[in-house]
Enzyme design. Structure first.
Site, PDB file in Angstrom:
ATOM      1  N   GLU A   1       1.175  -0.191  -4.701  1.00 32.20           N
ATOM      2  CA  GLU A   1       0.535   0.511  -5.420  1.00 32.20           C
ATOM      3  C   GLU A   1       1.109   1.463  -5.349  1.00 32.20           C
ATOM      4  O   GLU A   1       1.380   2.936  -5.227  1.00 32.20           O
ATOM      5  CB  GLU A   1      -0.791   0.752  -4.135  1.00 32.20           C
TER       6      GLU A   1
ATOM      7  N   ASP B   1       1.259  -1.156   0.299  1.00 30.30           N
ATOM      8  CA  ASP B   1      -0.257   0.155  -0.166  1.00 30.30           C
ATOM      9  C   ASP B   1       1.151   1.454   0.621  1.00 30.30           C
ATOM     10  O   ASP B   1       1.992   1.332   0.432  1.00 30.30           O
ATOM     11  CB  ASP B   1      -0.984  -0.265   1.053  1.00 30.30           C
TER      12      ASP B   1
HETATM   13  C1  QV4 Z   1      -8.117  13.649   7.839  1.00 34.78           C
HETATM   14  C2  QV4 Z   1      -7.995  14.605   6.583  1.00 34.78           C
HETATM   15  C3  QV4 Z   1      -7.542  15.358   6.615  1.00 34.78           C
HETATM   16  C4  QV4 Z   1      -6.293  15.382   8.074  1.00 34.78           C
HETATM   17  C5  QV4 Z   1      -7.017  14.446   8.925  1.00 34.78           C
HETATM   18  C6  QV4 Z   1      -6.030  14.410   9.893  1.00 34.78           C
HETATM   19  O1  QV4 Z   1      -9.053  14.736   5.664  1.00 34.78           O
HETATM   20  O2  QV4 Z   1      -7.113  16.797   5.876  1.00 34.78           O
HETATM   21  O3  QV4 Z   1      -5.061  15.845   7.647  1.00 34.78           O
HETATM   22  O4  QV4 Z   1      -7.959  14.357   9.047  1.00 34.78           O
HETATM   23  O5  QV4 Z   1      -6.459  13.186  10.289  1.00 34.78           O
HETATM   24  C7  QV4 Z   1      -9.234   8.793   6.068  1.00 34.78           C
HETATM   25  C8  QV4 Z   1     -10.076   9.531   5.503  1.00 34.78           C
HETATM   26  C9  QV4 Z   1      -9.599  11.380   5.727  1.00 34.78           C
HETATM   27  C10 QV4 Z   1      -8.467  11.408   6.985  1.00 34.78           C
HETATM   28  C11 QV4 Z   1      -7.728  10.584   6.961  1.00 34.78           C
HETATM   29  C12 QV4 Z   1      -7.364  10.187   8.575  1.00 34.78           C
HETATM   30  O6  QV4 Z   1     -11.015   9.576   4.373  1.00 34.78           O
HETATM   31  O7  QV4 Z   1     -10.197  12.288   5.675  1.00 34.78           O
HETATM   32  O8  QV4 Z   1      -7.544  12.802   6.602  1.00 34.78           O
HETATM   33  O9  QV4 Z   1      -8.421   8.679   6.933  1.00 34.78           O
HETATM   34  O10 QV4 Z   1      -7.498  10.030   8.931  1.00 34.78           O
HETATM   35  C13 QV4 Z   1      -7.877   5.150   2.649  1.00 34.78           C
HETATM   36  C14 QV4 Z   1      -8.710   5.628   2.264  1.00 34.78           C
HETATM   37  C15 QV4 Z   1      -8.271   7.694   2.201  1.00 34.78           C
HETATM   38  C16 QV4 Z   1      -8.473   7.063   3.948  1.00 34.78           C
HETATM   39  C17 QV4 Z   1      -6.952   6.506   4.670  1.00 34.78           C
HETATM   40  C18 QV4 Z   1      -6.858   6.193   5.903  1.00 34.78           C
HETATM   41  O11 QV4 Z   1      -8.861   5.846   0.464  1.00 34.78           O
HETATM   42  O12 QV4 Z   1      -9.350   8.371   2.124  1.00 34.78           O
HETATM   43  O13 QV4 Z   1      -8.345   7.784   4.781  1.00 34.78           O
HETATM   44  O14 QV4 Z   1      -7.527   5.062   3.580  1.00 34.78           O
HETATM   45  O15 QV4 Z   1      -7.688   5.903   6.592  1.00 34.78           O
HETATM   46  C19 QV4 Z   1      -2.783   8.575  -2.756  1.00 34.78           C
HETATM   47  C20 QV4 Z   1      -2.172   7.323  -2.977  1.00 34.78           C
HETATM   48  C21 QV4 Z   1      -2.656   6.248  -2.757  1.00 34.78           C
HETATM   49  C22 QV4 Z   1      -3.765   6.118  -1.531  1.00 34.78           C
HETATM   50  C23 QV4 Z   1      -4.920   6.967  -2.377  1.00 34.78           C
HETATM   51  C24 QV4 Z   1      -6.439   6.861  -1.926  1.00 34.78           C
HETATM   52  O16 QV4 Z   1      -0.746   8.220  -3.866  1.00 34.78           O
HETATM   53  O17 QV4 Z   1      -1.500   4.897  -2.128  1.00 34.78           O
HETATM   54  O18 QV4 Z   1      -4.214   8.125  -1.935  1.00 34.78           O
HETATM   55  N1  QV4 Z   1      -4.214   4.351  -2.292  1.00 34.78           N
HETATM   56  C25 QV4 Z   1      -3.755   3.219  -0.531  1.00 34.78           C
HETATM   57  C26 QV4 Z   1      -4.628   2.760  -0.418  1.00 34.78           C
HETATM   58  C27 QV4 Z   1      -6.367   3.363   0.275  1.00 34.78           C
HETATM   59  C28 QV4 Z   1      -5.631   4.156   1.750  1.00 34.78           C
HETATM   60  C29 QV4 Z   1      -4.191   4.541   1.841  1.00 34.78           C
HETATM   61  C30 QV4 Z   1      -3.318   4.669   0.654  1.00 34.78           C
HETATM   62  C31 QV4 Z   1      -4.141   5.262   2.957  1.00 34.78           C
HETATM   63  O19 QV4 Z   1      -5.320   2.298  -1.496  1.00 34.78           O
HETATM   64  O20 QV4 Z   1      -6.928   2.785  -0.046  1.00 34.78           O
HETATM   65  O21 QV4 Z   1      -6.460   5.284   2.085  1.00 34.78           O
HETATM   66  O22 QV4 Z   1      -3.250   4.281   3.526  1.00 34.78           O
HETATM   67  O23 QV4 Z   1      -3.396   8.969  -4.386  1.00 34.78           O
END
Ligand code: QV4
Ligand code: CA
Length: 512
Positions: A248, A212
């Site tokens: 990824e 990831d």
């Molecule tokens: C929130 C605010 C932020 C703030 C933060 C403070 O939005 O501005 O800084 O609180 O704590 C979730 C929420 C998000 C939240 C965050 C932290 O959606 O709003 O921030 O948690 O609490 C998945 C989801 C994300 C989720 C994350 C962790 O898609 O929305 O965030 O899990 O729970 C980029 C990357 C790529 C990524 C892609 C989605 O390059 O690597 O974005 N893809 C992978 C996974 C994906 C996962 C992650 C990475 C993180 O496939 O499913 O994100 O592990 O392109």
């Protein structure tokens, strides 16, 4: 001599491109958010018998429990530690699943979240899937243990501590991705903890990892972790086999960090594949199916042996990550079946099929307000089992695309034509195309608004074949259309544009 040096330099990492699929199997499926008990049963009753090669599972390690919104799927991308209890089940259930899937020839690939821990706003307490105490504000995760010294706070140079600018590779690697506490993977201690976690899974029998957020980790740091990994368990894999690694990295072009920086370490997710294929099948931007004659590297995708390909994934099917509106998901079932069939018929890349759950979409200004909704669950947040209906589909909101006849039969098609070259291309310069795989299989698509009626060279031996899209071979009979291939390999195809599935596929094992 030159060759030996090359093997010494690249041998280890090239080995990490091999998925170690068993006996002619070719495709893997992501059983997103499934419970371990259900995956074990699915391996035995469906995946093994139908030739699926492996399963990508959701993150198995301890994760935060988010209450607002209630138990979103994305809580599993916020690790609290490396204990193996998660929303999908306990360590004992995980071990049982790995054993039972391996025993029927189906590999397990773990989604490894190693770039970060939970979000900075994750609070303090025991709201975690194994009940371990942690403090996000103090960056204290005693179950690993990690302390504030194990995070990148000093290395990150942005004012907010967040990734503010994706064109600065230092920010992307050293700062927080959406607030997620960023691990200091340059530290020997942290590398050791991550490798211990992955090695425990390898010893339990997994075949590899989806890594990831790879873009957010320095290639040198992950290389150092991969080098610490044990060889795969010899109970199920050849001695000396290395874990399959697919990283990824979202690279649609135009960013500072490219997929190329990671291809020497393992395979990389080719995000251009689904974005482009969706555009083609939707006929957006003037794209036509006939333009896919040189699909693959000819379209500017990474080298075949480096690519992990998919039509949609758990992020872009709900507007997370990248790919945008063109992505074709189960919500567009007709196009989805065609696009997945195209991927499975085509030789490029290691193919992954998505298997989803349904949720109530609420799209406001193009943005789904319900993109967070977790898997079918009980009120307490525990995930529901996957019930199987008499007609072999899944109940309770589980979509099970991999069980759709057209998709399941194309997974078998890919196995039957494995190793055969792309051959006998035909197109009408619009959206009707056909191609074969050597003398083992042939597929014809009609994505135009008029009927297809044409005689084509299939490359197959003469005989009567059963179309595995409209039906399938059962005993000596065929429940779908039949195709007559002459002794010259030619066959007539008729496909109305109004059919539910305007495509036909035949292969050596569907011969009557
Ligand atoms: C929130 C605010 C932020 C703030 C933060 C403070 O939005 O501005 O800084 O609180 O704590 C979730 C929420 C998000 C939240 C965050 C932290 O959606 O709003 O921030 O948690 O609490 C998945 C989801 C994300 C989720 C994350 C962790 O898609 O929305 O965030 O899990 O729970 C980029 C990357 C790529 C990524 C892609 C989605 O390059 O690597 O974005 N893809 C992978 C996974 C994906 C996962 C992650 C990475 C993180 O496939 O499913 O994100 O592990 O392109
Ligand atoms: Ca990072």
């Amino acid at each position: 001599m030159k060759f030996l040096i090359l093997v010494a330099l690249f041998g280890l990492s090239l080995a990490q491109h091999n998925p170690h699929l068993k006996s002619g199997r070719t495709a893997i499926v992501h059983l997103f958010e499934w419970r371990w008990a259900d995956i074990a049963a699915e391996c035995e009753r469906y995946l093994g018998p139908n030739g699926f090669g492996g399963v990508q599972i959701s993150p198995p390690n301890e994760h935060i429990l988010v209450s607002s919104p209630w138990r979103p799927w994305w809580q599993r991308y916020q690790p609290i530690g490396y204990n193996l209890c998660s929303r999908s089940g306990s360590e004992a259930e995980l071990r049982d699943m790995i054993t039972r899937c391996n025993n029927v020839g189906v590999n397990i690939y773990v989604d490894a979240v190693i770039n970060h821990m939970c979000g900075s706003g994750g609070g303090e307490g025991t709201h975690s899937s194994c009940g371990s105490w942690f403090s996000a504000s103090k960056e204290d995760f005693p179950s690993v243990p990690y302390s504030y010294m194990d995070f990148n706070d000093n290395k990150c140079k942005t004012g907010s501590g967040e990734i503010e600018n994706y064109s600065d590779p230092y920010q992307v690697r050293d700062c927080r991705l959406v607030g997620l506490l960023d691990l200091a993977l340059e530290k020997e201690y942290v590398r050791g903890k991550v490798a211990d976690f992955m090695n425990k899974l390898i010893d339990m029998g997994v075949a590899g990892f989806r890594v990831d957020a790879s873009k957010h980790m320095w290639p040198g740091d992950v290389d150092s972790i991969y080098r610490r990994l044990n060889n795969l368990n010899t109970k199920w894999f050849p001695s000396g086999a290395r874990a399959f690694i697919f990283q990824e990295v979202i690279d649609l072009g135009g960013e500072a960090i490219s997929a190329q920086e990671y291809v020497h370490l393992g395979r990389v997710t080719e995000f251009k594949y689904g974005a482009k294929l969706g555009t083609v099948f939707r006929k957006w931007n003037g794209e036509k199916l006939s333009f896919t004659k040189n699909w693959g590297e000819g379209w500017g995708f990474m080298a075949d042996g480096n690519a992990l390909v998919f039509v949609d994934n758990h992020d872009n099917q709900r507007g997370h990550g990248a790919g945008g509106a063109s992505i074709v998901t189960f919500w567009d079932a007709r196009l989805h079946k065609m696009a997945v069939a195209y991927m499975l018929a085509h030789p490029y890349g290691q193919a992954r099929v998505m298997s989803s759950y349904r949720w109530d979409r609420n799209i406001v200004n193009g943005q789904d307000q319900n993109d967070w909704i977790g898997p079918p669950s009980n009120g307490d947040g525990s995930t529901k089992p996957v019930p199987i209906n008499p007609d072999q589909t899944c109940g309770d909101g589980w979509v099970c695309e991999h069980r759709w006849r057209q998709i399941k039969n194309m997974v078998i098609f890919r196995n039957v034509v494995n190793g055969q070259p792309h051959a006998n291309w035909w197109d009408n310069q619009s959206n009707q195309v056909a191609f074969g795989r050597g003398n083992r299989g042939f597929i014809v698509f009609n994505n135009d608004d008029w009927a297809l009626d044409v005689t084509l060279n299939t490359g197959l031996p003469g005989g009567t074949y059963c179309d595995v899209i409209s039906g399938e071979k059962q005993g000596s009979g065929c429940t779908g259309k039949q195709v007559q291939v002459g002794s010259d390999g030619r066959a007539n195809f008729y496909i109305s544009n109004t059919e539910e599935d305007p495509f036909i596929a035949i292969h050596a094992d569907s011969k009557l």
